[in-house]
Enzyme design. Structure first.
Site, PDB file in Angstrom:
ATOM      1  CE  LYS A 121      -6.643  -4.180   4.762  1.00  0.00           C
ATOM      2  NZ  LYS A 121      -6.057  -3.191   3.756  1.00  0.00           N
ATOM      3  CE  LYS A 165      -7.779  -4.551  -2.455  1.00  0.00           C
ATOM      4  NZ  LYS A 165      -6.937  -3.230  -1.638  1.00  0.00           N
TER       5      LYS A 165
END
Length: 245
Positions: free
Chosen positions: A44, A73
């Site tokens: 990630k 996000k």
């Protein structure tokens, strides 16, 4: 041991583990990555590393055989979010996320932006309630629901918009699998092997507990990245998950 692009670029992992790379220095990040096997985890990349090192870091990880979850996000007007998600797909990432609180039109636009990529499109996941947030934090924002209630409301909206799943806490996973079905992917941060410090996460679980709860992909950071033997730590975690399964 170092795993080079030539030896691992075709590696496919069945592990649900996603290791969070949180480094200030690119060389240190790649030195860590070269100690682990892409068959044992995905990686990630979040806001800090992507801001510092850009798309080339993602390419460097992909060249070493790793699937990359681009954890940025996105939360903006629908058109801007859609273009950002499409750019992530162009980069070849395995997973990308948006904030469910951006609303239905934003999430639908992001979904539609991935249609041209067909089977090569990344998984599109929405963030519900950050795992660091508690009831008091939501109250400060004018939300009177509990974290679990608010997360479920946002997860339902996410599914209605046709996304692949949500980021949620492990505590919500059992309920979410019951409500939204097995095909709706659950991605969970705050996963730490027994004995690890909680850090800045407030709602945490062990990998074994997360798997039992129905989590599809579990994000683990410092317990792996700060391990003296990260390759062995990953193998131990995966072995424990196989026993649990």
């Amino acid at each position: 041991m170092t795993f080079t692009a030539s030896s691992s670029s075709c590696a496919i992992t069945e592990s649900p583990v996603v290791v969070a790379l949180d480094y200030h220095e690119r060389d240190k990040a790649l030195a860590f990555v070269d100690k682990i096997d892409p068959r044992d985890c995905r990686l990630k990349v979040g806001k800090e590393m992507f801001t510092l090192f850009g798309p080339q870091l993602v390419r460097d990880l992909q060249q070493r055989g790793f699937d990359v979850f681009l954890d940025l996000k996105f939360h903006d007007i629908p058109n801007t979010t859609a273009r950002a998600v499409a750019a992530a797909a162009d980069l070849g990432v395995w997973m990308v996320n948006v904030h469910a609180s951006g609303g239905a039109r934003m999430m639908a636009a992001a979904r539609d932006a991935l249609a041209p990529f067909g089977k090569d499109a990344p998984l599109l996941i929405a963030v519900t309630v950050l795992t660091s947030m508690e009831t008091s934090d939501l109250r400060d924002l004018g939300v009177t629901l509990s974290p679990a209630e608010h997360a479920e409301r946002l997860a339902r909206l996410t599914q209605q918009c046709g996304l692949d799943g949500v980021v949620c806490s492990a505590q919500e996973a059992v309920r979410f699998k019951q409500v939204f079905g097995a095909a709706f992917k659950l991605v969970t941060p705050g996963i730490r092997p027994a004995g690890s410090e909680a850090g800045d996460q407030r709602r945490i679980m062990t990998p074994e507990q997360a798997l039992s709860a129905g989590v599809d992909y579990m994000v683990i950071g410092r317990p792996v990245t700060q391990s003296v033997d990260p390759a062995q730590t990953l193998k131990d975690i995966n072995a424990s998950l196989k026993r649990e399964a």
